[in-house]
Design a protein around this motif. Sequence first.
Motif, PDB file in Angstrom:
ATOM      1  N   THR B 373       0.817  -1.230   0.000  1.00  0.00           N
ATOM      2  CA  THR B 373       0.000   0.000   0.000  1.00  0.00           C
ATOM      3  C   THR B 373       0.836   1.258   0.000  1.00  0.00           C
ATOM      4  N   LEU B 415      -4.874   4.808  -3.543  1.00  0.00           N
ATOM      5  CA  LEU B 415      -6.194   4.756  -2.912  1.00  0.00           C
ATOM      6  C   LEU B 415      -6.128   4.993  -1.404  1.00  0.00           C
ATOM      7  N   THR B 416      -4.997   4.624  -0.794  1.00  0.00           N
ATOM      8  CA  THR B 416      -4.890   4.819   0.648  1.00  0.00           C
ATOM      9  C   THR B 416      -3.996   6.012   0.993  1.00  0.00           C
ATOM     10  N   LYS B 436      -5.347  13.723  -1.808  1.00  0.00           N
ATOM     11  CA  LYS B 436      -6.701  13.600  -1.254  1.00  0.00           C
ATOM     12  C   LYS B 436      -7.696  13.134  -2.314  1.00  0.00           C
ATOM     13  N   LYS B 437      -7.543  13.720  -3.507  1.00  0.00           N
ATOM     14  CA  LYS B 437      -8.481  13.445  -4.590  1.00  0.00           C
ATOM     15  C   LYS B 437      -8.457  11.969  -4.990  1.00  0.00           C
ATOM     16  N   MET B 439      -7.584   9.565  -3.091  1.00  0.00           N
ATOM     17  CA  MET B 439      -7.638   8.692  -1.940  1.00  0.00           C
ATOM     18  C   MET B 439      -9.050   8.161  -1.689  1.00  0.00           C
ATOM     19  N   TRP B 440      -9.106   6.868  -1.287  1.00  0.00           N
ATOM     20  CA  TRP B 440     -10.379   6.290  -0.890  1.00  0.00           C
ATOM     21  C   TRP B 440     -10.519   6.407   0.631  1.00  0.00           C
ATOM     22  N   PHE B 441      -9.532   5.894   1.351  1.00  0.00           N
ATOM     23  CA  PHE B 441      -9.542   6.041   2.818  1.00  0.00           C
ATOM     24  C   PHE B 441      -8.105   6.027   3.322  1.00  0.00           C
ATOM     25  N   ASP B 442      -7.917   6.618   4.476  1.00  0.00           N
ATOM     26  CA  ASP B 442      -6.590   6.622   5.092  1.00  0.00           C
ATOM     27  C   ASP B 442      -6.555   5.531   6.164  1.00  0.00           C
ATOM     28  N   THR B 449     -11.817   0.034   8.095  1.00  0.00           N
ATOM     29  CA  THR B 449     -12.116  -0.177   6.677  1.00  0.00           C
ATOM     30  C   THR B 449     -11.134  -1.189   6.079  1.00  0.00           C
TER      31      THR B 449
END
Lengths: 164, 655
Positions: B373, B415-416, B436-437, B439-442, B449
């Motif tokens: 990741t 994505l992360t 940020k744009k 990114m799905w989740f941190d 998640t």
Amino acid sequence: MEWGFVLGLIGAVLAAVLAGIGSAIGVATAGRTATGILSEKPERYGQLFIMVVLPGTQGFYGFLAAFLVMLNLNFFGEGGPVDLTVKLGFQVFAACLPAAFAGLVSAIHQGRVCAAGIMMAAKKPEMAFKAGVVYAVMVEIYAVLGLLISIFMLLFGINWPQAV
Amino acid sequence: MAIAQMKKVMIATHRSEAALLLEAIQQEGIMEVLDADKAMVSKDWPELQPQSTRPRDLQDLTSRLAKSISFLQEYKQEKKGLTGMLSPRAVVAEKFYSEVVSGREALEILEKCEEVREKIGRLNGRYESCRSMVESLEPWVGLTTPIEEIGKLRRTNILLGLIPGQHFERTAAALGELGAALEQVGSTGNRHACVIVCLKENISDVQKVLRAADYEPVSFESMTGTVAEAYEKNKAELNEISKHLQTEYEKAAELGQEYLKLQILLDHYENLLKRQQVQTSAPATEQTVLLEGWVKKADYGRLEATASQFSASSLMEMEQGQDEDVPVEITNTRTVRPFEVITRLYGMPQHFEVDPTAFLAPFFALFFGLCLTDAGYGIVIIAVVAYMLRKMQGDKMLFWLLGACSLTTIAAGALTGGWFGDAIQQFIPQLAPVRKKMMWFDPLEQPMTFFVLALGLGYFQIIVGLAIAFIHQLVRKDFIGAVCEKLTWLVMLNSLMLFGFSKVGMIPAVISRICVWTAAVPAVMIVLFSERQGSWAGRIGMGSYQLFSTIFYVGDVLSYLRLMALGMVTAGLAMAINVIGKIAGGIPYVGVILAILVLIGGHLFNTAISGLSAFVHTLRLQYVEFFPKFLVGGGRLFEPLGKQYKNIYIVKSEA
């Protein structure tokens, strides 16, 4: 300074020291075996190298846990370290233990698995990765899990005081 | 995308043609030839014995070549550095290869090489003995009496020997008391070379004193003249030998330039040897050789064409014997082929099983990405892979595999929000909106998640594994087995899943009531019918155990948590590296350089160890959690007779 701060530091020290000891022992075990093999088969150096250094990662895990404690105690930021209450100190101390002990024990045992793998690789080089490395990495996952619990506790479980 | 269909064939050929035919087969590299122990034909007719002769001449020749090559290795110009390590085989044009192989030149080089090697060995031996002579004579150079005059006199004995320095004073005094004379003529290291003269009647006392002093007697038997003369003579010889050695070394260095030709010859003869071994171990009669073996169905036409070029050979298809060990080869499309590395590492499936490669490919790439990741690390891996693909010779499948995995790593990282850990937030906040744009989740803010994602993917892979087994059993027309052993599990596990979801209120509660039944029916079937042989008591016992093993599925799914653990630890280490880099950057004057060194070194190190962990743990998920659902394995790999080149790499035209 309150005793809580001391307790927190002891936790960080334990994580770094115990995991470091484990890694040192593990790498030493594997390294001694490898030098024995290399005295007869120096061409295996590259193949054995990876198995010698594998038990070294736990030391980094312990280091990372200790580092997170120091980071949150604002060792590196403006204004210097912040103080901890005794209760918080105990929490930090407890949070460090998974990384410390999982690292200590898994590194020592990983060293033994690596040593066995090295001896096997001397006779069957084609199995060196298949069994030697793969089995050894399987031992490490428990240090990873311990570290992860430590990270979670340190990041989400503790209400760190703000630096002034 | 499957296991290659194999055909059993037999080529009967006249002995005079066998060698040529085998060469043609070896050139094609499509047929595995069985020896007399494994061939069915020699089971039916035991009188078909292989030729008893072994290709001993060739074996000698190859071992001679190998010896000479390792001898010349010290004297040749080596390709240095990483490039040499990655492409150890010399590139040879086809024309040059056939010239070397057909000419006598390479064999002459071999002979010359052996001559030089032997000479160097002999000279080295003489040099050693001469050198030790010179060493032992050196302390005695001061002895001016000719050797032949030293010996027994009428009343006295003369002894020559070495006395250690620490005992010298004491011994000299003791000998003086016995009335013996001692004279030191020279010394070597800590020991003194001494001549001792004593009366004959005192000899035993003198020897006792000398023994106590660790005295070492020296004799110059078969020498005449003074020691100094002998010493000079030996020194001159030593010089002579060195000169000879030097010329031989030069010859060896000259031969070292022909190193490549010997390598070519070795590879050529090793292929020939392999061919001859096949020929001599195949069942044969007085006039014919019977080559029984396997060929891929797809390659049968090619084999037919090859055999038809030989008038005294005939190819025919054979019935596959009962319980015969069919060799296994897998074939896949270009995109999936790199993932064969994983299957081959595990070992081949049995010939009636499915080839897992295509099924594991998407999971492997995805899981590897999740274990890292980090988009930054993905880019590093891509760079390394690109370099290796360009520079490396031979099998590059592993690097294509890593290339595919690094793409998923970049995707998972984007994505992360992992770009060299938190490097963007720490060092280049201007890029933060871009991060940020995408990114799905941190994971550090929403670890749950990631947790659920890992478990969900694990559950999905396990269900896919069961589904593959179910469909495969249907295809093999084992309908009862498919329903009782696989469908029951599929229905039960999914029902239990839904039941759990509805209990925690994620889906309507009505479903839980249905699911109780859809889980209970297959559970009963598992107890009753998963074992369908033997007494009822045994069947139900085994069935109950099978049902109990449901909890192992829980363990299997939980095992996928390692995806999250490894992914987050990679991010954690990367974060620590960034913080240290930042602290290092604060040091006056050298800070920036230090920070750059820490960041580059640290992130490379983290890529290496986390990449290794990611690879191995992803491998484990395939082998331990995925494969056993539909695969037993243990198939024998199809090994066609082919040409192999260990030292050289043949290209069509001039390189």
